[in-house]
Design an enzyme around this catalytic site. Structure first.
Site, PDB file in Angstrom:
ATOM      1  N   ASN A   9      32.914   4.699  -0.462  1.00 53.72           N
ATOM      2  CA  ASN A   9      31.951   5.689   0.028  1.00 53.72           C
ATOM      3  C   ASN A   9      30.774   5.705  -0.947  1.00 53.72           C
ATOM      4  O   ASN A   9      30.884   6.240  -2.042  1.00 53.72           O
ATOM      5  CB  ASN A   9      32.632   7.072   0.088  1.00 53.72           C
ATOM      6  CG  ASN A   9      31.648   8.175   0.420  1.00 53.72           C
ATOM      7  OD1 ASN A   9      30.534   7.908   0.879  1.00 53.72           O
ATOM      8  ND2 ASN A   9      32.061   9.419   0.205  1.00 53.72           N
ATOM      9  N   LYS A  11      28.022   7.214  -0.700  1.00 55.41           N
ATOM     10  CA  LYS A  11      27.291   8.496  -0.695  1.00 55.41           C
ATOM     11  C   LYS A  11      25.780   8.229  -0.611  1.00 55.41           C
ATOM     12  O   LYS A  11      25.369   7.255  -0.001  1.00 55.41           O
ATOM     13  CB  LYS A  11      27.650   9.330  -1.923  1.00 55.41           C
ATOM     14  CG  LYS A  11      29.157   9.460  -2.112  1.00 55.41           C
ATOM     15  CD  LYS A  11      29.517  10.549  -3.065  1.00 55.41           C
ATOM     16  CE  LYS A  11      30.998  10.471  -3.360  1.00 55.41           C
ATOM     17  NZ  LYS A  11      31.498  11.660  -4.001  1.00 55.41           N
ATOM     18  N   HIS A  97      33.977  14.946   5.080  1.00 56.43           N
ATOM     19  CA  HIS A  97      34.017  14.813   3.610  1.00 56.43           C
ATOM     20  C   HIS A  97      33.727  16.196   3.010  1.00 56.43           C
ATOM     21  O   HIS A  97      32.922  16.954   3.542  1.00 56.43           O
ATOM     22  CB  HIS A  97      32.976  13.790   3.156  1.00 56.43           C
ATOM     23  CG  HIS A  97      33.124  13.421   1.716  1.00 56.43           C
ATOM     24  ND1 HIS A  97      32.673  14.234   0.698  1.00 56.43           N
ATOM     25  CD2 HIS A  97      33.698  12.350   1.116  1.00 56.43           C
ATOM     26  CE1 HIS A  97      32.968  13.670  -0.464  1.00 56.43           C
ATOM     27  NE2 HIS A  97      33.589  12.526  -0.236  1.00 56.43           N
ATOM     28  N   GLU A  99      31.949  17.119   0.683  1.00 55.36           N
ATOM     29  CA  GLU A  99      30.530  17.394   0.399  1.00 55.36           C
ATOM     30  C   GLU A  99      29.817  17.848   1.669  1.00 55.36           C
ATOM     31  O   GLU A  99      28.913  18.676   1.625  1.00 55.36           O
ATOM     32  CB  GLU A  99      29.872  16.153  -0.213  1.00 55.36           C
ATOM     33  CG  GLU A  99      30.328  15.952  -1.653  1.00 55.36           C
ATOM     34  CD  GLU A  99      30.368  14.507  -2.113  1.00 55.36           C
ATOM     35  OE1 GLU A  99      29.760  13.638  -1.473  1.00 55.36           O
ATOM     36  OE2 GLU A  99      31.041  14.253  -3.139  1.00 55.36           O
ATOM     37  N   GLY A 174      34.646  12.921  -8.112  1.00 53.07           N
ATOM     38  CA  GLY A 174      33.520  12.758  -9.033  1.00 53.07           C
ATOM     39  C   GLY A 174      33.716  13.403 -10.391  1.00 53.07           C
ATOM     40  O   GLY A 174      32.775  13.509 -11.176  1.00 53.07           O
ATOM     41  N   SER A 210      38.269  10.253  -7.885  1.00 53.79           N
ATOM     42  CA  SER A 210      38.235   9.605  -9.204  1.00 53.79           C
ATOM     43  C   SER A 210      39.198   8.424  -9.310  1.00 53.79           C
ATOM     44  O   SER A 210      39.786   8.192 -10.368  1.00 53.79           O
ATOM     45  CB  SER A 210      38.502  10.628 -10.320  1.00 53.79           C
ATOM     46  OG  SER A 210      37.471  11.585 -10.344  1.00 53.79           O
TER      47      SER A 210
HETATM   48  C1  PEP Z   1      34.621  10.534  -2.546  1.00 57.12           C
HETATM   49  O1  PEP Z   1      33.522  11.042  -2.595  1.00 57.12           O
HETATM   50  O2  PEP Z   1      35.141  10.309  -1.452  1.00 57.12           O
HETATM   51  C2  PEP Z   1      35.285  10.177  -3.807  1.00 57.12           C
HETATM   52  C3  PEP Z   1      36.557   9.982  -3.790  1.00 57.12           C
HETATM   53  O3  PEP Z   1      34.489  10.110  -4.915  1.00 57.12           O
HETATM   54  P1  PEP Z   1      34.946   9.639  -6.386  1.00 57.12           P
HETATM   55  O4  PEP Z   1      35.774   8.403  -6.223  1.00 57.12           O
HETATM   56  O5  PEP Z   1      33.659   9.392  -7.110  1.00 57.12           O
HETATM   57  O6  PEP Z   1      35.738  10.760  -6.967  1.00 57.12           O
END
Ligand code: PEP
Length: 252
Positions: A9, A11, A97, A99, A174, A210
């Protein structure tokens, strides 16, 4: 069905030239790998989709969108329809998601419409669910997930076969702090049991939050984890390729 789905992803990152470079690097990296048991997906921003699709001709990497509107066309300024997502080469769409839930107020009502549109348009949705840290601390995780996943009850089994769920604890996204193996195992079992007991289906359940080259083996080897939704680490070709390589090794 392949054993793992490794999805990136991106983003709101990467201008066109940067997207091309990343795709080329991933493409080159996977050219020597055996992907028979691992499906690879990248979800760039809308503006990179068409060029990404061009660069992915003859590549096993699949393309997905990070969102879409539920209406087929019309006066919805700034929105992208399911047909546009398909036109750009996408087979998948990420829906719900955290966000989008947090910043764009996407709720169950909207997500029901988006899921329906995805199924109608034959796009495979990846529905994200997950709890905040506070909810986890208050032992509300299962209630929150139940509320988010219950919208599936409105759909037919034949549609849900196309669904992937991503368990993404919001506190792990994140932050550099991934959920522990035990936490992931517990939630993935719960999701698996929910989907199997309601619909008689075993669908893919990804972990997101993460995930990186270092923790991928521990996470992907956890029971009922069938892949990863990867944010930050999917923007670095070495990290993303290393996660793919880990998935290949685990599926042998
Ligand atoms: C995500 O936004 O779907 C995600 C898992 O981000 P990250 O891997 O940066 O935590």
């Amino acid at each position: 069905m392949s054993k793992y789905l490794i999805a990136g992803n991106w983003k709101m990152n990467l201008l066109q030239n940067e997207a091309i470079k990343l795709i080329e690097d991933i493409n080159f990296g996977i050219s020597s790998l055996n992907l028979s048991s691992v499906e690879v997906l990248v979800c760039p921003p809308y503006t990179d989709l068409h060029i990404a699709n061009e660069k992915l001709i003859n590549s096993p990497i699949q393309l997905g969108a990070q969102n879409m509107h539920f209406m087929t066309k019309g006066a919805y300024t700034g929105e992208i329809s399911p047909a546009m997502v398909i036109d750009a080469g996408c087979k998948y769409v990420i829906l719900g998601h955290s966000e989008r839930r947090q910043y764009f107020k996407e709720d169950n009502e909207i997500l029901i419409k988006k899921l329906k549109s995805a199924f109608d348009a034959n796009i495979n949705p990846i529905l994200c669910i997950g709890e905040t840290l506070k909810e986890r601390e208050l032992k509300e995780t299962t209630n929150v997930l139940f509320n988010q996943i219950s919208i599936l009850n409105l759909f037919e089994k034949e549609n849900l076969e196309k669904l992937t769920i991503a368990y993404e604890p919001i506190w792990a996204i994140g932050t550099g702090i991934n959920a522990t193996k035990e936490q992931i195992e517990e939630v993935h079992l719960w999701i698996n049991n929910f989907v199997y007991s309601h619909f008689g289906l075993n669908i893919k359940i990804l972990y997101g939050g993460s995930m990186n080259a270092t923790n991928a083996e521990e996470i992907l080897s956890t029971e009922n984890v069938s892949g990863g939704l990867i944010g930050g680490a999917s923007l670095k070709s070495e990290q993303f390729l290393s996660i793919i390589q880990t998935a290949i090794s685990l599926s042998q």
